[in-house]
Scaffold this motif. Structure first.
Motif, PDB file in Angstrom:
ATOM      1  N   ARG A   1     -29.334   9.611   3.491  1.00 22.52           N
ATOM      2  CA  ARG A   1     -28.035   9.032   3.151  1.00 22.52           C
ATOM      3  C   ARG A   1     -26.985  10.137   3.145  1.00 22.52           C
ATOM      4  O   ARG A   1     -26.220  10.292   2.213  1.00 22.52           O
ATOM      5  CB  ARG A   1     -28.122   8.319   1.806  1.00 22.52           C
ATOM      6  CG  ARG A   1     -28.888   7.014   1.911  1.00 22.52           C
ATOM      7  CD  ARG A   1     -29.112   6.355   0.572  1.00 22.52           C
ATOM      8  NE  ARG A   1     -29.528   4.967   0.679  1.00 22.52           N
ATOM      9  CZ  ARG A   1     -30.726   4.558   1.020  1.00 22.52           C
ATOM     10  NH1 ARG A   1     -31.661   5.426   1.317  1.00 22.52           N
ATOM     11  NH2 ARG A   1     -31.015   3.271   1.075  1.00 22.52           N
TER      12      ARG A   1
ATOM     13  N   TRP B   1     -25.178   5.964   6.773  1.00 23.56           N
ATOM     14  CA  TRP B   1     -24.847   5.630   5.391  1.00 23.56           C
ATOM     15  C   TRP B   1     -23.471   6.196   5.071  1.00 23.56           C
ATOM     16  O   TRP B   1     -23.199   7.361   5.336  1.00 23.56           O
ATOM     17  CB  TRP B   1     -25.885   6.222   4.457  1.00 23.56           C
ATOM     18  CG  TRP B   1     -25.661   5.893   3.007  1.00 23.56           C
ATOM     19  CD1 TRP B   1     -25.085   6.691   2.071  1.00 23.56           C
ATOM     20  CD2 TRP B   1     -26.019   4.693   2.338  1.00 23.56           C
ATOM     21  NE1 TRP B   1     -25.068   6.065   0.855  1.00 23.56           N
ATOM     22  CE2 TRP B   1     -25.638   4.826   0.990  1.00 23.56           C
ATOM     23  CE3 TRP B   1     -26.624   3.509   2.737  1.00 23.56           C
ATOM     24  CZ2 TRP B   1     -25.842   3.838   0.048  1.00 23.56           C
ATOM     25  CZ3 TRP B   1     -26.836   2.523   1.799  1.00 23.56           C
ATOM     26  CH2 TRP B   1     -26.446   2.683   0.479  1.00 23.56           C
TER      27      TRP B   1
ATOM     28  N   GLU C   1     -20.128   6.109   2.034  1.00 18.96           N
ATOM     29  CA  GLU C   1     -19.612   5.720   0.725  1.00 18.96           C
ATOM     30  C   GLU C   1     -18.094   5.781   0.822  1.00 18.96           C
ATOM     31  O   GLU C   1     -17.551   6.694   1.432  1.00 18.96           O
ATOM     32  CB  GLU C   1     -20.140   6.664  -0.349  1.00 18.96           C
ATOM     33  CG  GLU C   1     -21.651   6.599  -0.465  1.00 18.96           C
ATOM     34  CD  GLU C   1     -22.215   7.551  -1.503  1.00 18.96           C
ATOM     35  OE1 GLU C   1     -21.436   8.202  -2.237  1.00 18.96           O
ATOM     36  OE2 GLU C   1     -23.452   7.646  -1.570  1.00 18.96           O
TER      37      GLU C   1
ATOM     38  N   GLN D   1     -20.637   1.395  -0.893  1.00 16.53           N
ATOM     39  CA  GLN D   1     -21.507   2.198  -0.048  1.00 16.53           C
ATOM     40  C   GLN D   1     -22.355   1.260   0.785  1.00 16.53           C
ATOM     41  O   GLN D   1     -22.538   0.102   0.434  1.00 16.53           O
ATOM     42  CB  GLN D   1     -22.403   3.098  -0.902  1.00 16.53           C
ATOM     43  CG  GLN D   1     -23.273   2.329  -1.869  1.00 16.53           C
ATOM     44  CD  GLN D   1     -23.969   3.261  -2.851  1.00 16.53           C
ATOM     45  OE1 GLN D   1     -23.559   4.383  -3.064  1.00 16.53           O
ATOM     46  NE2 GLN D   1     -25.045   2.776  -3.458  1.00 16.53           N
ATOM     47  N   GLY D   2     -22.848   1.762   1.912  1.00 14.40           N
ATOM     48  CA  GLY D   2     -23.712   0.938   2.744  1.00 14.40           C
ATOM     49  C   GLY D   2     -23.948   1.536   4.110  1.00 14.40           C
ATOM     50  O   GLY D   2     -23.396   2.578   4.459  1.00 14.40           O
ATOM     51  N   TRP D   3     -24.783   0.855   4.871  1.00 12.26           N
ATOM     52  CA  TRP D   3     -25.093   1.261   6.236  1.00 12.26           C
ATOM     53  C   TRP D   3     -24.027   0.685   7.148  1.00 12.26           C
ATOM     54  O   TRP D   3     -23.825  -0.517   7.178  1.00 12.26           O
ATOM     55  CB  TRP D   3     -26.468   0.736   6.649  1.00 12.26           C
ATOM     56  CG  TRP D   3     -27.568   1.329   5.843  1.00 12.26           C
ATOM     57  CD1 TRP D   3     -28.259   0.724   4.830  1.00 12.26           C
ATOM     58  CD2 TRP D   3     -28.078   2.653   5.947  1.00 12.26           C
ATOM     59  NE1 TRP D   3     -29.174   1.596   4.308  1.00 12.26           N
ATOM     60  CE2 TRP D   3     -29.091   2.797   4.977  1.00 12.26           C
ATOM     61  CE3 TRP D   3     -27.784   3.741   6.764  1.00 12.26           C
ATOM     62  CZ2 TRP D   3     -29.807   3.967   4.806  1.00 12.26           C
ATOM     63  CZ3 TRP D   3     -28.502   4.910   6.597  1.00 12.26           C
ATOM     64  CH2 TRP D   3     -29.501   5.016   5.628  1.00 12.26           C
ATOM     65  N   THR D   4     -23.344   1.537   7.883  1.00 12.15           N
ATOM     66  CA  THR D   4     -22.274   1.076   8.753  1.00 12.15           C
ATOM     67  C   THR D   4     -22.596   1.368  10.210  1.00 12.15           C
ATOM     68  O   THR D   4     -23.225   2.378  10.531  1.00 12.15           O
ATOM     69  CB  THR D   4     -20.920   1.698   8.376  1.00 12.15           C
ATOM     70  OG1 THR D   4     -19.892   1.108   9.175  1.00 12.15           O
ATOM     71  CG2 THR D   4     -20.906   3.187   8.583  1.00 12.15           C
TER      72      THR D   4
ATOM     73  N   CYS E   1     -21.208  -3.805   8.694  1.00 14.86           N
ATOM     74  CA  CYS E   1     -22.217  -3.192   7.831  1.00 14.86           C
ATOM     75  C   CYS E   1     -23.520  -3.981   7.837  1.00 14.86           C
ATOM     76  O   CYS E   1     -23.529  -5.183   8.069  1.00 14.86           O
ATOM     77  CB  CYS E   1     -21.721  -3.119   6.386  1.00 14.86           C
ATOM     78  SG  CYS E   1     -20.408  -1.938   6.145  1.00 14.86           S
TER      79      CYS E   1
ATOM     80  N   ASP F   1     -25.674  -5.266   5.292  1.00 13.87           N
ATOM     81  CA  ASP F   1     -25.704  -5.472   3.850  1.00 13.87           C
ATOM     82  C   ASP F   1     -26.146  -6.884   3.530  1.00 13.87           C
ATOM     83  O   ASP F   1     -26.324  -7.713   4.415  1.00 13.87           O
ATOM     84  CB  ASP F   1     -24.350  -5.162   3.216  1.00 13.87           C
ATOM     85  CG  ASP F   1     -23.206  -5.952   3.810  1.00 13.87           C
ATOM     86  OD1 ASP F   1     -23.451  -6.874   4.610  1.00 13.87           O
ATOM     87  OD2 ASP F   1     -22.056  -5.653   3.488  1.00 13.87           O
TER      88      ASP F   1
ATOM     89  N   SER G   1     -29.544  -6.440   5.173  1.00 16.86           N
ATOM     90  CA  SER G   1     -29.939  -5.070   4.830  1.00 16.86           C
ATOM     91  C   SER G   1     -31.168  -4.656   5.631  1.00 16.86           C
ATOM     92  O   SER G   1     -32.120  -5.421   5.765  1.00 16.86           O
ATOM     93  CB  SER G   1     -30.260  -4.953   3.346  1.00 16.86           C
ATOM     94  OG  SER G   1     -29.092  -5.162   2.592  1.00 16.86           O
TER      95      SER G   1
END
Length: 117
Positions: free
Chosen positions: A51, A69, A71, A82-85, A92, A94, A98
């Motif tokens: 991350r 990742w 934030e 925060q998240g995977w973009t 994302c 999410d 996810s």
């Protein structure tokens, strides 16, 4: 993760070396090569994913894609999060999308080889 460049050099160096008619690797060298192959081919649990902003390959069911990742701070238009973009378009991974697993991206190809040099 194992340094694949060093392993490739080791294997290439061993090619053609003749020991009693056979090319031999030590047990440690063979284990190192096997570990490197596993590192490249086995999906890992998302809980172990880096991350730190580097791009990796993510997977959930049939969905696979590269992401990183991020934030972000609170702003006038949205809360901090925060998240995977995926890239910079804001899409994302999410909620129910996810990711469950990840792999590292392979090294970039050698540009000199691509140019035919």
């Amino acid at each position: 993760m194992t340094d694949l460049s060093a392993l490739i050099e080791l294997v290439e160096h061993r090619i053609g070396q003749d020991f009693d008619g056979e090319c031999h690797l030590t047990e440690a060298e063979a284990r190192q090569i096997a570990a490197a192959i596993r590192d490249l081919t086995e999906w890992r649990d998302i809980a172990t994913a880096p991350r730190d902003g580097r791009e990796i390959i993510l997977r959930r069911c049939k969905r696979v894609g590269a992401a990183s990742w991020i934030e972000w701070p609170e702003s006038a238009s949205e809360e901090a999060g925060q998240g995977w973009t995926i890239g910079y378009d804001g899409d994302c991974w999410d909620g129910d999308k996810s990711p469950a697993h990840w792999l590292p991206l392979p090294s970039a190809p050698n540009q000199a080889k691509e140019a035919g040099e």
